[in-house]
Motif scaffolding. Structure first.
Motif, PDB file in Angstrom:
ATOM      1  N   ALA A  30      -6.693  11.627  10.687  1.00  0.00           N
ATOM      2  CA  ALA A  30      -5.834  10.879   9.775  1.00  0.00           C
ATOM      3  C   ALA A  30      -4.915  11.865   9.063  1.00  0.00           C
ATOM      4  CB  ALA A  30      -6.657  10.110   8.760  1.00  0.00           C
ATOM      5  N   VAL A  31      -3.618  11.720   9.284  1.00  0.00           N
ATOM      6  CA  VAL A  31      -2.624  12.616   8.689  1.00  0.00           C
ATOM      7  C   VAL A  31      -1.724  11.814   7.765  1.00  0.00           C
ATOM      8  CG1 VAL A  31      -0.662  14.139   9.134  1.00  0.00           C
ATOM      9  CG2 VAL A  31      -2.668  14.211  10.628  1.00  0.00           C
ATOM     10  N   GLY A  32      -1.549  12.305   6.542  1.00  0.00           N
ATOM     11  CA  GLY A  32      -0.628  11.694   5.601  1.00  0.00           C
ATOM     12  C   GLY A  32       0.699  12.423   5.614  1.00  0.00           C
ATOM     13  N   LEU A  33       1.793  11.675   5.662  1.00  0.00           N
ATOM     14  CA  LEU A  33       3.140  12.252   5.608  1.00  0.00           C
ATOM     15  C   LEU A  33       3.746  11.841   4.273  1.00  0.00           C
ATOM     16  CD1 LEU A  33       5.415  13.808   6.979  1.00  0.00           C
ATOM     17  CD2 LEU A  33       6.149  11.657   8.041  1.00  0.00           C
ATOM     18  N   LEU A  34       3.875  12.793   3.382  1.00  0.00           N
ATOM     19  CA  LEU A  34       4.257  12.536   1.997  1.00  0.00           C
ATOM     20  C   LEU A  34       5.717  12.910   1.770  1.00  0.00           C
ATOM     21  CD1 LEU A  34       3.272  11.921  -0.977  1.00  0.00           C
ATOM     22  CD2 LEU A  34       2.856  14.392  -1.153  1.00  0.00           C
ATOM     23  N   GLY A  38      13.899   7.733   0.928  1.00  0.00           N
ATOM     24  CA  GLY A  38      15.179   8.180   1.449  1.00  0.00           C
ATOM     25  C   GLY A  38      15.183   9.524   2.127  1.00  0.00           C
ATOM     26  N   CYS A  39      14.009  10.163   2.270  1.00  0.00           N
ATOM     27  CA  CYS A  39      13.987  11.506   2.863  1.00  0.00           C
ATOM     28  C   CYS A  39      13.973  11.483   4.384  1.00  0.00           C
ATOM     29  CB  CYS A  39      12.793  12.298   2.336  1.00  0.00           C
ATOM     30  SG  CYS A  39      11.189  11.714   2.942  1.00  0.00           S
ATOM     31  N   GLY A  40      13.717  10.322   4.988  1.00  0.00           N
ATOM     32  CA  GLY A  40      13.717  10.235   6.444  1.00  0.00           C
ATOM     33  C   GLY A  40      12.348  10.074   7.055  1.00  0.00           C
ATOM     34  N   LYS A  41      11.322   9.972   6.234  1.00  0.00           N
ATOM     35  CA  LYS A  41       9.968   9.887   6.791  1.00  0.00           C
ATOM     36  C   LYS A  41       9.751   8.588   7.578  1.00  0.00           C
ATOM     37  CE  LYS A  41       7.872   8.351   2.414  1.00  0.00           C
ATOM     38  NZ  LYS A  41       9.165   8.132   1.733  1.00  0.00           N
ATOM     39  N   SER A  42      10.397   7.493   7.182  1.00  0.00           N
ATOM     40  CA  SER A  42      10.257   6.246   7.932  1.00  0.00           C
ATOM     41  C   SER A  42      10.935   6.347   9.298  1.00  0.00           C
ATOM     42  CB  SER A  42      10.840   5.072   7.146  1.00  0.00           C
ATOM     43  OG  SER A  42      10.026   4.772   6.031  1.00  0.00           O
ATOM     44  N   LEU A 194      -1.400   7.981  11.371  1.00  0.00           N
ATOM     45  CA  LEU A 194      -0.295   8.615  10.661  1.00  0.00           C
ATOM     46  C   LEU A 194       0.077   7.675   9.522  1.00  0.00           C
ATOM     47  CD1 LEU A 194       1.901  10.749  10.260  1.00  0.00           C
ATOM     48  CD2 LEU A 194       3.334   9.473  11.879  1.00  0.00           C
ATOM     49  N   ALA A 195      -0.239   8.072   8.295  1.00  0.00           N
ATOM     50  CA  ALA A 195       0.027   7.250   7.118  1.00  0.00           C
ATOM     51  C   ALA A 195       1.198   7.851   6.356  1.00  0.00           C
ATOM     52  CB  ALA A 195      -1.202   7.175   6.221  1.00  0.00           C
ATOM     53  N   VAL A 196       2.280   7.105   6.276  1.00  0.00           N
ATOM     54  CA  VAL A 196       3.493   7.563   5.618  1.00  0.00           C
ATOM     55  C   VAL A 196       3.555   6.971   4.218  1.00  0.00           C
ATOM     56  CG1 VAL A 196       6.021   7.513   5.713  1.00  0.00           C
ATOM     57  CG2 VAL A 196       4.691   7.735   7.825  1.00  0.00           C
ATOM     58  N   GLY A 197       3.888   7.785   3.214  1.00  0.00           N
ATOM     59  CA  GLY A 197       3.972   7.236   1.876  1.00  0.00           C
ATOM     60  C   GLY A 197       4.468   8.230   0.851  1.00  0.00           C
ATOM     61  N   HIS A 198       4.560   7.772  -0.390  1.00  0.00           N
ATOM     62  CA  HIS A 198       4.974   8.643  -1.488  1.00  0.00           C
ATOM     63  C   HIS A 198       3.893   8.750  -2.557  1.00  0.00           C
ATOM     64  CE1 HIS A 198       6.285   4.571  -2.754  1.00  0.00           C
ATOM     65  NE2 HIS A 198       5.831   4.966  -3.912  1.00  0.00           N
ATOM     66  N   ARG A 209      -5.781  15.296   6.099  1.00  0.00           N
ATOM     67  CA  ARG A 209      -4.852  16.282   5.561  1.00  0.00           C
ATOM     68  C   ARG A 209      -3.514  15.586   5.277  1.00  0.00           C
ATOM     69  NH1 ARG A 209      -1.291  18.315   9.672  1.00  0.00           N
ATOM     70  NH2 ARG A 209      -1.941  17.664  11.758  1.00  0.00           N
ATOM     71  N   VAL A 210      -2.754  16.184   4.374  1.00  0.00           N
ATOM     72  CA  VAL A 210      -1.458  15.627   3.986  1.00  0.00           C
ATOM     73  C   VAL A 210      -0.396  16.709   4.163  1.00  0.00           C
ATOM     74  CG1 VAL A 210      -0.080  14.665   2.097  1.00  0.00           C
ATOM     75  CG2 VAL A 210      -2.490  14.022   2.345  1.00  0.00           C
ATOM     76  N   THR A 211       0.695  16.346   4.795  1.00  0.00           N
ATOM     77  CA  THR A 211       1.803  17.282   4.962  1.00  0.00           C
ATOM     78  C   THR A 211       3.037  16.687   4.318  1.00  0.00           C
ATOM     79  OG1 THR A 211       3.062  18.560   6.605  1.00  0.00           O
ATOM     80  CG2 THR A 211       2.492  16.312   7.201  1.00  0.00           C
ATOM     81  N   GLU A 212       3.841  17.565   3.695  1.00  0.00           N
ATOM     82  CA  GLU A 212       5.001  17.076   2.959  1.00  0.00           C
ATOM     83  C   GLU A 212       6.251  17.124   3.815  1.00  0.00           C
ATOM     84  OE1 GLU A 212       5.608  18.010  -1.053  1.00  0.00           O
ATOM     85  OE2 GLU A 212       3.516  18.464  -1.465  1.00  0.00           O
ATOM     86  N   PHE A 213       7.008  16.071   3.731  1.00  0.00           N
ATOM     87  CA  PHE A 213       8.272  15.975   4.444  1.00  0.00           C
ATOM     88  C   PHE A 213       9.355  16.669   3.599  1.00  0.00           C
ATOM     89  CE2 PHE A 213      12.041  14.071   6.195  1.00  0.00           C
ATOM     90  CZ  PHE A 213      11.711  13.810   7.499  1.00  0.00           C
TER      91      PHE A 213
END
Length: 218
Positions: A30-34, A38-42, A194-198, A209-213
């Motif tokens: 499970a990976v979080g994309l933080l 408006g940064c483009g993660k979606s 892959l969980a995308v969020g803020h 783990r969480v990785t920052e965009f």
């Protein structure tokens, strides 16, 4: 499971939304994309879900290099990814009842009869009673509609779930319930996420783990 290598993508070639971004999600991870709005993660999430063709870079899913996107992707790859979007009303056909919405992927693959029982189980697991299943999107709340969208995403037993701001429009109790449904599914099927969020707190609790965009590196 998922390898995004040096992805550049957007909706206008003259001004890409994301440039040279890489990300990996291992089998069962499970990976979080933080990142902020408006940064483009979606956009990256849509590439990962095979819904948007990147302008540059490579997408590999289950060891296979992806050549086609959306309906041009091989069915086996396309159906191996389940997607839940932030705004359920934009992701749901307003003409369908919630029951029809949940079984929509089965109908598209000719498996409606085969998966009818599974659809009923997922409706129950997500907290949708029989009376709600007869209603259409405009007759239910955002939380109830998102429950149906989660059930729909799980129907074909995907090996990768892409949740793009899945809980952004939900209250705390519905958020907890749907995260629990996703985690129970992952436990049973060893699926990747892959969980995308803020929401940093939610992603850190939810993910391995969480990785920052945009400095997303696997």
């Amino acid at each position: 499971m998922l390898e995004l290598s040096r992805i550049t993508a957007g909706y206008d070639r003259r001004a890409p939304v994301i440039r040279d971004v890489s990300l990996t999600v291992a089998d069962g991870e499970a990976v979080g994309l933080l990142g902020p709005s408006g940064c483009g993660k979606s956009t990256l999430a849509r590439v990962a879900a095979l819904l948007h063709r990147p302008e540059a870079g490579t997408v590999r899913l289950a060891g296979e290099t992806v050549r086609g996107y959306r309906f041009r992707a091989p069915r086996a790859l396309r159906t191996s990814v389940g997607v839940v979007f932030q705004q359920p009303r934009l992701a749901a056909d307003p003409r369908l009842t919630l029951r029809e919405l949940i079984v929509e992927p089965a109908a598209a693959t000719g498996r409606s009869r085969e998966l009818a029982g599974r659809a009923a189980e997922l409706a129950e697991a997500t907290g949708l009673g029989a009376s709600l299943l007869r209603r259409r999107p405009h007759e239910v709340s955002d939380g109830q509609l998102q429950r149906a969208c989660v059930a729909r995403a799980l129907l074909l037993s995907p090996t990768l779930l892409v949740c793009d701001e899945m809980t952004a429009m939900l209250d705390a109790s519905t958020t907890a319930a749907l995260v629990a449904v996703v985690e129970e599914y992952r436990r049973q099927h060893d699926a990747a996420l892959l969980a995308v969020g803020h929401d940093r707190v939610l992603l850190r609790r939810w993910c391995d783990r969480v990785t920052e965009f945009p400095t997303a590196e696997g």
